[in-house]
Design an enzyme around this catalytic site. Sequence first.
Site, PDB file in Angstrom:
ATOM      1  N   GLU A 128     -29.055  91.968  84.337  1.00  0.00           N
ATOM      2  CA  GLU A 128     -27.884  91.524  85.089  1.00  0.00           C
ATOM      3  C   GLU A 128     -26.594  91.689  84.275  1.00  0.00           C
ATOM      4  OE1 GLU A 128     -27.930  89.277  88.773  1.00  0.00           O
ATOM      5  OE2 GLU A 128     -28.033  91.379  88.249  1.00  0.00           O
ATOM      6  N   THR A 181     -19.236  92.074  91.713  1.00  0.00           N
ATOM      7  CA  THR A 181     -19.313  90.732  91.132  1.00  0.00           C
ATOM      8  C   THR A 181     -18.285  90.549  90.035  1.00  0.00           C
ATOM      9  OG1 THR A 181     -21.679  90.632  91.610  1.00  0.00           O
ATOM     10  CG2 THR A 181     -20.834  89.091  89.975  1.00  0.00           C
TER      11      THR A 181
END
Length: 313
Positions: A128, A181
């Site tokens: 991530e 994001t």
Amino acid sequence: MDKSIKVFAPATVANVGPGYDVLGLALNNIGDYMQLTLNESGIIKISMSDPDLPTDPEVNVAGVAARALLDHLKSKNGVSIKIHKNVKAGSGLGSSASSAAGAVFGVNELLSQPLTRLELVPFAMAGETASSGKAHADNVAPSLLGGFTLVRSYNPLDVIKLSYPTSLYVTAVHPHIEVKTSDSKKMLKKEISLELAVAQWGNLAGFVSGLASSDFDLISRSLEDLVVEPIRSMLIPGFESLKEAAKHNGALGCSISGSGPSVFALCENKSIAEKIGLEFRKIYNQLDMSHDVHISQINPIGCKTLDPSYEIL
């Protein structure tokens, strides 16, 4: 001899209302389908169904996560990973997390499960980091563990799997625009008032308590994000209309999935979820905006192995 496995890694809804960066849930039948082949080359190779995503294992989230796990285990093996993406990158449905979670789950299975699913979370988080620049767990944890997960602490990492009513369904709509994001995090305020923080903490505690006690009224009262949603919703076309439609058609609550642009409604049962799905379609059809609607139960298992005959690519 090379060993091979096929896995499904579910997509997720993260943040879940008041649970920014700490609360997530796993979806059913929406996510990545992957084939991993362990070999003695020491090299990680990636192939993707989406030509726009990187296959460099030092950049691809699955490659980064797999390397982190292999290095931790001091394994000299290599792995070839084929990934069929069912959820688009930047959708807000944990696309990168699915790949990272599926990679470490599959490698761990091929190595005869030296680690528990919970112990795999930090290595999926490494993947991530390659995607968003931050090692958050609110997507990878539910993808690996299933159900609802709560990140009680990041330092040290403490992830808790929550009890919840098994009748719950999620309706998620993904308008075909991309919200990164990393970009959406930059929009958020660095500081909030103590009064607002207290209200948000109360909602998060109430939501978790409502899940544990199957108190749908408490879940509904608590599924309110006072901190992130007011800012990020400005990036999502038709957001207020979606939220109003969800409310008037029986949803327990409605908010942004992850960093957006997907929006989710949490529903008491499948019938309500399907009704809201139709309403979400109407709204985006009226806006002439391409979109996908997903209707899903909460996935209680997380990553799972697939039949060897399943075609990945």
